[in-house]
Enzyme design. Structure first.
Site, PDB file in Angstrom:
ATOM      1  N   ARG A 267       0.849  -1.204   0.000  1.00  0.00           N
ATOM      2  CA  ARG A 267       0.000   0.000   0.000  1.00  0.00           C
ATOM      3  C   ARG A 267       0.884   1.255   0.000  1.00  0.00           C
ATOM      4  O   ARG A 267       1.039   1.912  -1.022  1.00  0.00           O
ATOM      5  CB  ARG A 267      -0.940  -0.038   1.217  1.00  0.00           C
TER       6      ARG A 267
ATOM      7  N   HIS B 276      -6.802  -0.517   3.301  1.00  0.00           N
ATOM      8  CA  HIS B 276      -6.811   0.877   3.723  1.00  0.00           C
ATOM      9  C   HIS B 276      -8.116   1.498   3.254  1.00  0.00           C
ATOM     10  O   HIS B 276      -8.690   1.067   2.245  1.00  0.00           O
ATOM     11  CB  HIS B 276      -5.615   1.605   3.094  1.00  0.00           C
TER      12      HIS B 276
ATOM     13  N   HIS C  20       3.678   4.669  12.649  1.00  0.00           N
ATOM     14  CA  HIS C  20       3.894   4.708  11.198  1.00  0.00           C
ATOM     15  C   HIS C  20       4.783   5.920  10.953  1.00  0.00           C
ATOM     16  O   HIS C  20       4.311   7.058  11.003  1.00  0.00           O
ATOM     17  CB  HIS C  20       2.520   4.829  10.512  1.00  0.00           C
TER      18      HIS C  20
ATOM     19  N   HIS D 124      41.250  -1.382   9.526  1.00  0.00           N
ATOM     20  CA  HIS D 124      39.980  -2.093   9.723  1.00  0.00           C
ATOM     21  C   HIS D 124      40.120  -3.569   9.350  1.00  0.00           C
ATOM     22  O   HIS D 124      39.771  -4.449  10.124  1.00  0.00           O
ATOM     23  CB  HIS D 124      38.881  -1.479   8.853  1.00  0.00           C
TER      24      HIS D 124
HETATM   25  C1  HCA Z   1      -1.711   7.859   3.560  1.00  0.00           C
HETATM   26  C2  HCA Z   1      -1.338   8.378   4.941  1.00  0.00           C
HETATM   27  C3  HCA Z   1      -0.556   7.471   5.839  1.00  0.00           C
HETATM   28  C4  HCA Z   1      -1.474   6.611   6.691  1.00  0.00           C
HETATM   29  C5  HCA Z   1      -0.803   5.774   7.722  1.00  0.00           C
HETATM   30  C6  HCA Z   1      -1.681   4.785   8.454  1.00  0.00           C
HETATM   31  C7  HCA Z   1       0.288   8.425   6.720  1.00  0.00           C
HETATM   32  O1  HCA Z   1      -0.838   7.662   2.713  1.00  0.00           O
HETATM   33  O2  HCA Z   1      -2.871   7.696   3.307  1.00  0.00           O
HETATM   34  O3  HCA Z   1      -2.756   4.442   7.983  1.00  0.00           O
HETATM   35  O4  HCA Z   1      -1.264   4.334   9.532  1.00  0.00           O
HETATM   36  O5  HCA Z   1       1.495   8.445   6.558  1.00  0.00           O
HETATM   37  O6  HCA Z   1      -0.297   9.163   7.483  1.00  0.00           O
HETATM   38  O7  HCA Z   1       0.311   6.632   5.098  1.00  0.00           O
HETATM   39 CU    CU Z   2       2.371   6.982   5.298  1.00  0.00          CU
END
Ligand code: HCA
Ligand code: CU
Length: 463
Positions: free
Chosen positions: A12, A72, A192, A286
């Protein structure tokens, strides 16, 4: 930090890397491999993006892998419906929570909470587990993040993702944020972390220290802009620094190569864990120390990740390393011959590194003897490449240089646009390189010629 789950989002977030588009078959192959190495959750895609993304998510879900499969979704019933149709285990519903984002969507905080709650309840009513993502949480108003996350949990979300959407956190700040949130929110927390400032691995580890229980990664760190936490150094850091086991570490190089090929995004030789150089030692000091005891210049043994240590022979090399290399080739020289050979190496700074054949040749020169050494025969080939007429040839040429085994690249005139020189150990490797070349955008055709005999400028065959 006790339990750590890894969610991989190569399919994704990774496909949001500019220039990347995986086929459905590619995605199935990637999902199986991720499952095989022990990834806990696979974010398979955002089904409403396109027909092929929908199909890929659905087919991955149908594989019934051990990993939990996620789709997602925006906080919209129509997006959740698509996730339901794909029959995934969990839907990851995201909604921007900064003032700017709410304004751009023309909604206020209450409306945002309503959208989140409605879509979550809808997903729960249809049997899906839910993660709620408070997008851009690290730049949003803290109190609003808590408010919307609490509402999401009440509506049925059992995981909350707190993304550092533009990668602006420091490890210290993100640890503190996760500590606060984990004491206020009754749900598992995902980190993330984007890599815009190169801190994605450090921030992910710090988030775990603060109370996160899952981290999002992509193979090779793919993703929007500078990408997100790369799986390879993250998983290895968990083992080496915290002694936490997650995925099969020795399978990371092959996974990385697979994604390099399928994504068309080359990795740097310096990329931690999987880069060409990262277990090579060059400096004389090294190399000598590493030959004595590898721990002197290695954070962890290369075997941990299925790789091998290498000693690079160049003008930087000292006696110990050259002697060790020659010994492995079955050659022993006198002290005087060794010094002479080393001097010859140091007198040629233009030669960036010496292969085994080159060392044998030098040894023959200094001893005046013909050495009967059996070394695996290398395969050398020249490949002529034709590019599409509307493509910038130099872009293709530069990309070629990153492929392991391609030693020289020339832009040429005539029927073909590029000529490359390949030096590998086997026909299998040669075929793999040819496949990677054909996968590069803009390459129309290739014409491969195996080199049978080679002469250098002294008119001597080097075979
Ligand atoms: C995106 C945003 C996301 C979502 C991360 C998540 C981000 O690309 O839609 O769903 O945990 O970086 O905020 O990737
Ligand atoms: Cu992201």
């Amino acid at each position: 930090m006790k339990k750590v789950l890894i969610l991989d989002t190569t399919l994704r977030e990774g496909e949001q890397t500019p220039g990347v588009s995986f086929s459905i078959e590619d995605k199935l192959q990637i999902a199986r491999k991720l499952d095989e190495i022990g990834i806990n959750m696979i974010e398979a895609g955002h089904p409403v993006v396109s027909k092929d993304v929908f199909e890929a998510v659905k087919r991955i879900a149908a594989e019934r892998l051990s990993a939990e499969i996620l789709a997602h979704s925006r906080a919209l019933i129509s997006d959740v419906d698509a996730a339901i149709k794909c029959d995934v285990d969990r839907v990851a519903i995201f909604l921007g929570v900064t003032k700017e984002k709410l304004r751009s969507m023309n909604i206020d905080e209450n409306k945002a909470i309503e959208m989140a709650v409605n879509s979550i309840q809808y997903a729960r009513d249809h049997g899906l587990k839910v993660r709620f993502t408070a997008e851009d949480a690290t730049r949003a108003d803290y109190n609003f993040v808590v408010r919307i996350c609490k509402a999401a949990i009440e509506a049925g979300a059992d995981r909350i993702s707190i993304p550092d959407t533009v990668g602006c956190m420091t490890p210290f700040k993100i640890k503190e944020l996760f500590s606060r949130l984990s004491s206020e929110l009754n749900a598992e927390l995902d980190a993330h972390c984007h890599n815009d400032l190169g801190m994605a691995v450090a921030n992910a580890l710090a988030a775990l220290e603060g109370g996160a229980t899952a981290v999002h990664t992509t193979v090779n760190g793919l993703g929007e802009r500078a990408g997100i936490t790369p799986l390879e150094p993250f998983a290895v850091a968990l083992k080496v620094i915290y002694n936490i086991d997650t995925v099969k570490l020795d399978k990371l190089p092959e996974l990385s190569t697979m994604i390099e090929k399928l994504s068309g995004i080359p990795i740097s030789p310096l990329q931690p864990i999987v880069g060409d150089n990262v277990f090579s030692h060059k400096g004389g000091v090294h190399s000598a120390a590493v030959i004595f005891d590898p721990r002197t210049y290695e954070a962890f043994p290369p075997e941990l990740v299925g790789r091998q240590r290498e000693i690079v022979i160049s003008k930087y090399t000292g006696k110990v390393a050259v002697n060790e290399k020659l010994k492995r080739l079955g050659i022993s020289l006198t002290e005087e011959e060794l010094s002479k050979l080393l001097q010859m190496i140091k007198d040629r700074p233009d030669i960036r590194s010496y292969r085994d054949v080159d060392l044998i040749e030098l040894a023959e020169k200094v001893t005046g003897r013909k050495l009967e050494i059996q070394i695996p025969k290398k395969i050398e080939a020249i490949v002529l490449i034709k590019c599409e007429s509307n493509i910038y040839t130099s872009a293709v040429a530069r990309r070629l240089l990153w492929i392991k085994g391609i030693v020289k690249v020339f832009e040429i005139s005539g029927d073909f646009d590029i000529e490359i020189y390949i030096n590998v150990d086997s026909i299998t490797q040669l075929n793999e390189i040819l496949e990677s070349i054909r996968a590069i955008k803009g390459v129309v055709s290739t014409n491969t010629k195996l080199i049978l005999k080679k002469f250098d400028n002294l008119n001597q065959s080097t075979f």
